[in-house]
Motif scaffolding. Structure first.
Motif, PDB file in Angstrom:
ATOM      1  N   ASN A 133      -5.775   2.193  -2.475  1.00 24.36           N
ATOM      2  CA  ASN A 133      -4.700   1.944  -1.518  1.00 24.36           C
ATOM      3  C   ASN A 133      -4.914   2.655  -0.198  1.00 24.36           C
ATOM      4  O   ASN A 133      -4.401   2.196   0.829  1.00 24.36           O
ATOM      5  CB  ASN A 133      -3.357   2.318  -2.144  1.00 24.36           C
ATOM      6  N   PHE A 138      -6.913   0.045   1.367  1.00 21.02           N
ATOM      7  CA  PHE A 138      -6.094  -1.102   1.748  1.00 21.02           C
ATOM      8  C   PHE A 138      -5.198  -0.814   2.956  1.00 21.02           C
ATOM      9  O   PHE A 138      -4.703  -1.747   3.588  1.00 21.02           O
ATOM     10  CB  PHE A 138      -5.227  -1.551   0.573  1.00 21.02           C
ATOM     11  N   GLN A 172       0.831  -1.205   0.000  1.00 17.61           N
ATOM     12  CA  GLN A 172       0.000   0.000   0.000  1.00 17.61           C
ATOM     13  C   GLN A 172       0.868   1.258   0.000  1.00 17.61           C
ATOM     14  O   GLN A 172       0.585   2.223  -0.722  1.00 17.61           O
ATOM     15  CB  GLN A 172      -0.923   0.037   1.231  1.00 17.61           C
ATOM     16  N   SER A 216      -0.475 -20.851   0.399  1.00 17.41           N
ATOM     17  CA  SER A 216      -1.553 -20.394  -0.483  1.00 17.41           C
ATOM     18  C   SER A 216      -1.733 -21.370  -1.639  1.00 17.41           C
ATOM     19  O   SER A 216      -0.821 -22.106  -2.014  1.00 17.41           O
ATOM     20  CB  SER A 216      -1.243 -19.005  -1.027  1.00 17.41           C
ATOM     21  N   TYR A 263       0.487  -7.629  -6.575  1.00 13.96           N
ATOM     22  CA  TYR A 263       0.277  -8.815  -5.738  1.00 13.96           C
ATOM     23  C   TYR A 263       0.630 -10.093  -6.492  1.00 13.96           C
ATOM     24  O   TYR A 263       1.136 -11.044  -5.900  1.00 13.96           O
ATOM     25  CB  TYR A 263      -1.178  -8.852  -5.254  1.00 13.96           C
ATOM     26  N   SER A 299      -3.189  -5.125  -9.329  1.00 14.83           N
ATOM     27  CA  SER A 299      -3.246  -6.593  -9.257  1.00 14.83           C
ATOM     28  C   SER A 299      -1.881  -7.205  -9.536  1.00 14.83           C
ATOM     29  O   SER A 299      -1.485  -8.195  -8.905  1.00 14.83           O
ATOM     30  CB  SER A 299      -4.268  -7.116 -10.277  1.00 14.83           C
ATOM     31  N   ARG A 340      -7.967  -1.769   5.413  1.00 15.31           N
ATOM     32  CA  ARG A 340      -8.576  -3.063   5.107  1.00 15.31           C
ATOM     33  C   ARG A 340      -7.714  -3.786   4.078  1.00 15.31           C
ATOM     34  O   ARG A 340      -8.070  -3.861   2.899  1.00 15.31           O
ATOM     35  CB  ARG A 340     -10.002  -2.884   4.586  1.00 15.31           C
ATOM     36  N   PRO A 341      -6.562  -4.297   4.514  1.00 13.19           N
ATOM     37  CA  PRO A 341      -5.622  -4.895   3.557  1.00 13.19           C
ATOM     38  C   PRO A 341      -6.122  -6.210   2.986  1.00 13.19           C
ATOM     39  O   PRO A 341      -7.045  -6.837   3.525  1.00 13.19           O
ATOM     40  CB  PRO A 341      -4.360  -5.106   4.397  1.00 13.19           C
ATOM     41  N   MET A 342      -5.498  -6.625   1.893  1.00 10.66           N
ATOM     42  CA  MET A 342      -5.818  -7.894   1.261  1.00 10.66           C
ATOM     43  C   MET A 342      -4.577  -8.763   1.219  1.00 10.66           C
ATOM     44  O   MET A 342      -3.470  -8.309   1.484  1.00 10.66           O
ATOM     45  CB  MET A 342      -6.356  -7.669  -0.162  1.00 10.66           C
ATOM     46  N   ALA A 343      -4.775 -10.046   0.884  1.00 17.33           N
ATOM     47  CA  ALA A 343      -3.678 -11.017   0.749  1.00 17.33           C
ATOM     48  C   ALA A 343      -2.854 -11.165   2.015  1.00 17.33           C
ATOM     49  O   ALA A 343      -1.651 -11.465   1.949  1.00 17.33           O
ATOM     50  CB  ALA A 343      -2.779 -10.640  -0.430  1.00 17.33           C
ATOM     51  N   LYS A 378      -2.214  -4.450   8.534  1.00 15.56           N
ATOM     52  CA  LYS A 378      -2.881  -3.153   8.488  1.00 15.56           C
ATOM     53  C   LYS A 378      -1.850  -2.039   8.663  1.00 15.56           C
ATOM     54  O   LYS A 378      -0.792  -2.224   9.247  1.00 15.56           O
ATOM     55  CB  LYS A 378      -3.934  -3.051   9.589  1.00 15.56           C
TER      56      LYS A 378
END
Length: 361
Positions: A298, A301, A39, A236, A104, A101, A304-307, A311
């Motif tokens: 971002n 993110f 981010q 993963s 990541y 995308s 509220r982060p992903m993967a 935070k």
């Protein structure tokens, strides 16, 4: 306004753009593997990416006298050309989502496989769309023979990723001297814990006093890399990385046709007498929407982060100066790379632009 008069000049400036477009993903990968939050990196990247656009629009879009049906940058800002503007902004939206995308996907697949699969998808889908938008002026038997080769690259790249994932899983399941399996089948952290306050080793991304130099490709190397990096990928599914890169490839595939429609108005959405958007004006609107989407997502993110990314906060982002210069550099590289490719594509054609853009892999 600066206009490239011949295809040789167009090819030269497009070749120059390959250097920039081929470098910025490597910079993002480097920062992620050194532990900088994605981010934070993308927020810095977005700022200089927009700045590069403004510099190109002001420097090249205002250079020289305006021509018939090709007004200067400032002249076009007040014209009734909103249908074309919306196409340009739509292209910026899908490019921004694709770039985000990709950031990541690079963590899951690595730089080489991400670029091969994603870029090949762009050529397959984007070239096909531009072929029909340009009224099939190119020889299909030659064009789509090349497209088929890129399609084969997508299939082979996916197979390589599955093979690499299986190979890494096998390495991590075997016994090592420095690591042991945890209760849940994962790896316990290194016995010699890295002191986060210790001086950083810029080459290896860890504390210079505590980092070990495991041989590349070994289980120890993979685990040390996992500990340093900001996006954790152990455990993963193999299909997560492929899903992200395929999504990015579809997004990238749409930005070039959208830009083509913005500058050439094949669907005749402009009123009679309104000039088409020149490449500098279209690129400006394109990059503004790219900036808005990148900054907005971002900021979200951060909280509220992903993967599985930790935070963060806006205050933490402002205080995170480690690697910031590289993230800012990546934004400049991508901004100038995109600007140069569109300038070259104006003279050489959108299909040639598509092929050149993805030769950097």
């Amino acid at each position: 306004m600066f206009i490239i008069e011949d295809k040789g000049g167009a090819i030269a400036i497009m070749c120059a753009s390959l250097i920039f477009l081929g470098t910025w993903p490597a910079v993002l990968t480097l920062l992620e593997r050194r532990g900088r939050l994605p981010q934070h990196t993308y927020l810095d990247y977005s700022i200089t990416n927009l700045l590069a656009t403004v510099l190109i629009a002001l420097a090249f879009g205002q250079l020289g006298e305006a021509r018939h049906n090709m007004p200067n940058f400032f002249s076009q800002l007040g014209q009734d050309n909103w249908p074309s503007v919306l196409f340009a902004m739509a292209g910026g939206v899908v490019l921004s989502i694709g770039n985000l995308s990709t950031q990541y996907a690079l963590a899951y697949l690595g730089l080489s496989l991400t670029e091969v699969i994603c870029s090949s998808m762009v050529v397959v889908i984007g070239t096909t769309l531009n072929y029909f938008l340009d009224k099939r002026i190119n020889r299909a038997e030659i064009l789509f023979t090349g497209v088929a080769c890129f399609l084969a690259a997508v299939i082979l790249g996916s197979a390589v990723h599955a093979s690499n994932a299986a190979d890494n899983e096998q390495k991590l399941s075997g016994p090592t001297n420095s690591y042991k399996l945890g209760k849940n089948g994962g790896r316990e952290t290194r016995k010699q814990v890295i002191d986060k306050d210790a001086p950083r080793d810029m080459e290896n991304g860890a504390s210079a006093d505590y980092a070990t130099k495991a041989e590349a490709g070994t289980a120890e190397y993979l685990i040390e890399l996992e500990e340093r990096r900001s996006i954790k990928v152990f455990g993963s599914s193999t299909y997560i990385g492929l899903g992200i890169v395929f999504f990015a490839g579809v997004c990238f595939s749409l930005f070039s046709p959208a830009f083509n429609l913005a500058t050439n108005d094949q669907w005749h959405t402009l009123n009679d007498g309104v000039p088409h958007l020149v490449v500098y004006t279209a690129f400006f609107y394109f990059s503004v929407s790219c900036f808005i989407i990148g900054i907005g997502l971002n900021f979200l993110f951060l909280y509220r982060p992903m993967a599985g990314v930790p935070k963060s906060s806006f205050k933490a982002y402002l205080n995170d100066w480690e690697g910031r210069q590289w993230a800012l550099l990546a934004g400049f590289l991508c901004g100038f790379g995109n600007g140069f490719q569109f300038m070259g594509g104006q003279a050489a054609g959108m299909l040639l632009l598509m092929l050149f853009r993805h030769c950097h892999l």
